[in-house]
Design an enzyme around this catalytic site. Structure first.
Site, mmCIF file in Angstrom:
data_model
loop_
_atom_site.group_PDB
_atom_site.id
_atom_site.type_symbol
_atom_site.label_atom_id
_atom_site.label_comp_id
_atom_site.label_asym_id
_atom_site.label_seq_id
_atom_site.Cartn_x
_atom_site.Cartn_y
_atom_site.Cartn_z
ATOM 1 N N GLU A 88 -8.188 -104.112 5.643
ATOM 2 C CA GLU A 88 -6.786 -104.319 5.999
ATOM 3 C C GLU A 88 -6.541 -103.950 7.453
ATOM 4 O O GLU A 88 -7.198 -103.080 8.014
ATOM 5 C CB GLU A 88 -5.885 -103.494 5.080
ATOM 6 C CG GLU A 88 -5.907 -104.052 3.663
ATOM 7 C CD GLU A 88 -5.051 -103.265 2.678
ATOM 8 O OE1 GLU A 88 -4.495 -103.893 1.774
ATOM 9 O OE2 GLU A 88 -4.957 -102.036 2.810
ATOM 10 N N CYS A 101 -3.293 -101.362 14.043
ATOM 11 C CA CYS A 101 -4.090 -100.319 13.410
ATOM 12 C C CYS A 101 -5.276 -101.030 12.771
ATOM 13 O O CYS A 101 -5.094 -101.819 11.845
ATOM 14 C CB CYS A 101 -3.197 -99.633 12.375
ATOM 15 S SG CYS A 101 -4.023 -98.369 11.441
ATOM 16 N N CYS A 108 -14.428 -96.025 2.938
ATOM 17 C CA CYS A 108 -14.737 -94.827 3.714
ATOM 18 C C CYS A 108 -15.505 -93.859 2.830
ATOM 19 O O CYS A 108 -15.201 -93.709 1.651
ATOM 20 C CB CYS A 108 -13.462 -94.159 4.221
ATOM 21 S SG CYS A 108 -13.796 -92.731 5.281
ATOM 22 N N CYS A 112 -11.619 -87.939 1.580
ATOM 23 C CA CYS A 112 -10.447 -87.059 1.670
ATOM 24 C C CYS A 112 -9.564 -87.323 0.451
ATOM 25 O O CYS A 112 -9.258 -88.472 0.137
ATOM 26 C CB CYS A 112 -9.673 -87.315 2.957
ATOM 27 S SG CYS A 112 -10.712 -87.138 4.420
ATOM 28 N N CYS A 115 -6.190 -89.573 0.508
ATOM 29 C CA CYS A 115 -6.217 -90.859 1.223
ATOM 30 C C CYS A 115 -6.718 -91.961 0.290
ATOM 31 O O CYS A 115 -7.775 -91.826 -0.340
ATOM 32 C CB CYS A 115 -7.130 -90.729 2.441
ATOM 33 S SG CYS A 115 -7.551 -92.307 3.217
ATOM 34 N N GLY A 158 -11.594 -96.492 7.028
ATOM 35 C CA GLY A 158 -12.885 -96.053 7.545
ATOM 36 C C GLY A 158 -12.821 -94.932 8.555
ATOM 37 O O GLY A 158 -11.751 -94.583 9.067
ATOM 38 N N SER A 188 -9.257 -92.214 15.978
ATOM 39 C CA SER A 188 -8.881 -91.105 15.103
ATOM 40 C C SER A 188 -10.082 -90.723 14.247
ATOM 41 O O SER A 188 -10.699 -91.569 13.616
ATOM 42 C CB SER A 188 -7.716 -91.544 14.211
ATOM 43 O OG SER A 188 -7.389 -90.530 13.287
ATOM 44 N N SER A 211 -7.904 -85.629 12.806
ATOM 45 C CA SER A 211 -7.134 -85.423 11.582
ATOM 46 C C SER A 211 -7.474 -84.042 11.033
ATOM 47 O O SER A 211 -8.489 -83.872 10.372
ATOM 48 C CB SER A 211 -7.488 -86.512 10.564
ATOM 49 O OG SER A 211 -7.165 -87.767 11.109
ATOM 50 N N HIS A 213 -5.155 -81.393 9.366
ATOM 51 C CA HIS A 213 -4.508 -81.158 8.053
ATOM 52 C C HIS A 213 -4.595 -79.731 7.525
ATOM 53 O O HIS A 213 -3.824 -79.348 6.654
ATOM 54 C CB HIS A 213 -5.045 -82.105 6.971
ATOM 55 C CG HIS A 213 -5.055 -83.540 7.377
ATOM 56 N ND1 HIS A 213 -3.952 -84.168 7.882
ATOM 57 C CD2 HIS A 213 -6.045 -84.472 7.373
ATOM 58 C CE1 HIS A 213 -4.254 -85.436 8.161
ATOM 59 N NE2 HIS A 213 -5.513 -85.629 7.877
ATOM 60 N N ASN A 287 1.994 -89.687 2.660
ATOM 61 C CA ASN A 287 2.376 -90.897 1.942
ATOM 62 C C ASN A 287 1.741 -90.883 0.562
ATOM 63 O O ASN A 287 0.617 -90.418 0.404
ATOM 64 C CB ASN A 287 1.915 -92.135 2.727
ATOM 65 C CG ASN A 287 2.689 -92.287 4.025
ATOM 66 O OD1 ASN A 287 3.920 -92.315 4.024
ATOM 67 N ND2 ASN A 287 1.982 -92.343 5.143
ATOM 68 N N CYS A 330 0.050 -94.740 6.754
ATOM 69 C CA CYS A 330 -1.166 -93.928 6.921
ATOM 70 C C CYS A 330 -1.728 -93.531 5.568
ATOM 71 O O CYS A 330 -1.024 -93.002 4.722
ATOM 72 C CB CYS A 330 -0.852 -92.641 7.662
ATOM 73 S SG CYS A 330 -0.274 -92.889 9.315
HETATM 74 N N1 SAH Z 1 -10.786 -91.861 9.167
HETATM 75 C C1 SAH Z 1 -9.978 -91.597 10.297
HETATM 76 C C2 SAH Z 1 -9.023 -92.708 10.649
HETATM 77 C C3 SAH Z 1 -8.281 -93.388 9.515
HETATM 78 S S1 SAH Z 1 -7.073 -92.467 8.623
HETATM 79 C C4 SAH Z 1 -9.223 -90.312 10.107
HETATM 80 O O1 SAH Z 1 -9.154 -89.819 9.006
HETATM 81 O O2 SAH Z 1 -8.737 -89.795 11.108
HETATM 82 C C5 SAH Z 1 -5.639 -92.442 9.681
HETATM 83 C C6 SAH Z 1 -4.762 -91.215 9.488
HETATM 84 O O3 SAH Z 1 -4.045 -91.249 8.252
HETATM 85 C C7 SAH Z 1 -5.548 -89.931 9.493
HETATM 86 O O4 SAH Z 1 -4.910 -88.990 10.310
HETATM 87 C C8 SAH Z 1 -5.483 -89.528 8.044
HETATM 88 O O5 SAH Z 1 -5.687 -88.152 7.868
HETATM 89 C C9 SAH Z 1 -4.101 -89.956 7.669
HETATM 90 N N2 SAH Z 1 -3.852 -90.036 6.234
HETATM 91 C C10 SAH Z 1 -4.749 -90.290 5.253
HETATM 92 N N3 SAH Z 1 -4.132 -90.289 4.055
HETATM 93 C C11 SAH Z 1 -2.829 -90.046 4.283
HETATM 94 C C12 SAH Z 1 -1.680 -89.983 3.449
HETATM 95 N N4 SAH Z 1 -1.764 -90.149 2.139
HETATM 96 N N5 SAH Z 1 -0.495 -89.724 4.038
HETATM 97 C C13 SAH Z 1 -0.393 -89.584 5.369
HETATM 98 N N6 SAH Z 1 -1.436 -89.653 6.202
HETATM 99 C C14 SAH Z 1 -2.651 -89.886 5.682
HETATM 100 FE FE1 SF4 Z 2 -11.741 -91.705 5.443
HETATM 101 FE FE2 SF4 Z 2 -9.846 -91.014 7.204
HETATM 102 FE FE3 SF4 Z 2 -9.220 -91.601 4.654
HETATM 103 FE FE4 SF4 Z 2 -10.540 -89.338 5.208
HETATM 104 S S1 SF4 Z 2 -8.449 -89.868 5.874
HETATM 105 S S2 SF4 Z 2 -11.031 -90.777 3.547
HETATM 106 S S3 SF4 Z 2 -11.831 -90.006 6.878
HETATM 107 S S4 SF4 Z 2 -10.048 -92.993 6.154
#
Ligand code: SAH
Ligand code: SF4
Length: 365
Positions: A88, A101, A108, A112, A115, A158, A188, A211, A213, A287, A330
């Site tokens: 996407e 984006c 991935c 996490c 996510c 990813g 990122s 990222s 958190h 989210n 995100c």
């Molecule tokens: N893998 C990389 C880039 C893609 S994720 C990374 O993790 O940085 C892009 C952003 O969305 C990251 O900062 C990630 O932590 C955040 N993210 C992931 N799941 C989320 C969620 N459920 N709500 C808000 N942000 C989230």
């Molecule tokens: Fe992968 Fe980024 Fe999602 Fe973590 S937050 S699972 S690194 S896409």
């Protein structure tokens, strides 16, 4: 292999026997006009047909669905890759900028918990051409809407630093061939330490977002499994190395999760890490995703957390949530099969904006 994987020399090889200027015409067509070879009327019809039939010049992305949100200001595209994998891409218009984006992997592997991409698991690396073509699609859609794409963020599906060679080649094309400013490209990462060191030594001055958190290992191990491999001390050392080498400010991404990382103590720990390297914080209210039942922090808690950071001398901005109702925000990207998605919107972004031509512009240039 697809059209945006070809180097200029490879394009020249495809055009062997043709006058030399044809190479420039094809290159201009791909990178300036953002067009497919068969659309390049500057080329003779027979050559166009020949080029269109070459597998090296095939497109990498087939549009499966487009969904719109935020009154047309956010578009999410689901693309099918030549081997059937799905990714996407999200295009976002705001008053002042137009950003895309992009995904760097199909799925991935980082897992996490909060996510949707992580919940769905890893499929494969994207090729540079598959990344560049996402940007080209966005740039073309923006142009058709009377706008110019000016920012690229590697925040789609990813982990970009787990696909370093491809994302770096793509970045070189985005900056060198598509003419976007390196300082408008943001990579990122969830904290792939060797990748951060490589980025520190790389010649283009792109932005780095980490990222985070969680600002202690116990909580971060839980939220971000990669922290067990690269704990905070190693991550912060890499960040310091990056800042010293590039003199650029890092931003920390912080998805605010109610009762988990939005407490006073979390703000204090985070502020300590920020002050050590002059980092800025992007706060993202969590989210919702199917596999993580915990709620995002409510708006009052988000503001309180931001204010707490301010009073500790740290700059923080609250990121506006975009495209939540089409799962484009995100962490919500999962490239779900069409049958499982909400119905795609009827009108694509470009037409909507074309209809707006001459009338009031929703998102002025
Ligand atoms: N893998 C990389 C880039 C893609 S994720 C990374 O993790 O940085 C892009 C952003 O969305 C990251 O900062 C990630 O932590 C955040 N993210 C992931 N799941 C989320 C969620 N459920 N709500 C808000 N942000 C989230
Ligand atoms: Fe992968 Fe980024 Fe999602 Fe973590 S937050 S699972 S690194 S896409």
């Amino acid at each position: 292999m697809s059209r945006y994987d070809c180097t200029r020399a490879e394009l020249a090889e495809l055009l062997a026997g043709q006058p030399a200027y044809r190479v420039r015409q094809l290159w201009d067509g791909l990178y300036r006009q953002l067009a497919a070879p068969e659309e390049l009327t500057v080329l003779p019809a027979t050559l166009r047909a020949e080029l269109a039939a070459r597998s090296e010049l095939a497109p990498a992305l087939e549009l499966v669905t487009e969904q719109l949100a935020d009154d047309g200001a956010t578009a999410k595209w689901l693309f099918k890759l030549p081997d059937g994998e799905r990714i996407e891409t999200v295009l976002m218009y705001s008053e002042r900028r137009c950003s895309v984006c992009v995904s760097s992997q199909a799925g991935c592997a980082m897992g996490c918990s909060f996510c949707a991409t992580g919940q769905a698991g890893y499929r494969r690396q994207l090729r540079p051409g598959e990344i560049v073509e996402q940007v080209v699609r966005a740039a073309r859609a923006a142009r058709d809407a009377g706008r110019r794409l000016d920012h690229v963020v590697f925040m789609g599906m990813g982990e970009p630093l787990a696909n370093f060679a491809a994302i770096w080649r793509a970045t070189e094309a985005i900056v060198g061939d598509l003419d976007l400013a390196a300082r408008h490209v943001t990579i990122s990462t969830v904290g792939v330490v060797p990748g951060i060191h490589r980025l520190a030594a790389a010649p283009l001055q792109v932005n780095l977002a980490v990222s985070l958190h969680a600002a202690n290992d116990e909580l971060r191990n839980e939220l971000v499994p990669l922290n067990r491999r690269y704990p905070l001390a190693a991550l912060m050392a890499a960040c310091r190395d990056y800042v010293e080498a590039t003199h650029r400010r890092i931003s920390f991404e912080w998805a605010l999760i109610a009762g988990v990382n939005d407490r006073e103590r979390d703000a204090e720990e985070l502020a300590g890490l920020c002050r050590a390297i002059g980092a800025h914080v992007n706060l993202i209210p969590l989210n919702p995703t199917p596999g993580y039942p915990v709620l995002g922090s409510p708006p009052t808690a988000v503001r309180a957390f931001r204010d707490a950071l301010f009073s500790l001398g740290v700059n923080a901005t609250v990121r506006k949530t975009r495209g939540r109702d089409i799962a484009a925000a995100c962490g919500q990207l999962a490239a779900t099969a069409v049958g499982q998605m909400a119905a795609p919107s009827r009108r694509p972004v470009p037409r909507r904006h074309r209809e707006d031509e001459g009338a009031r512009r929703v998102f002025p240039r």
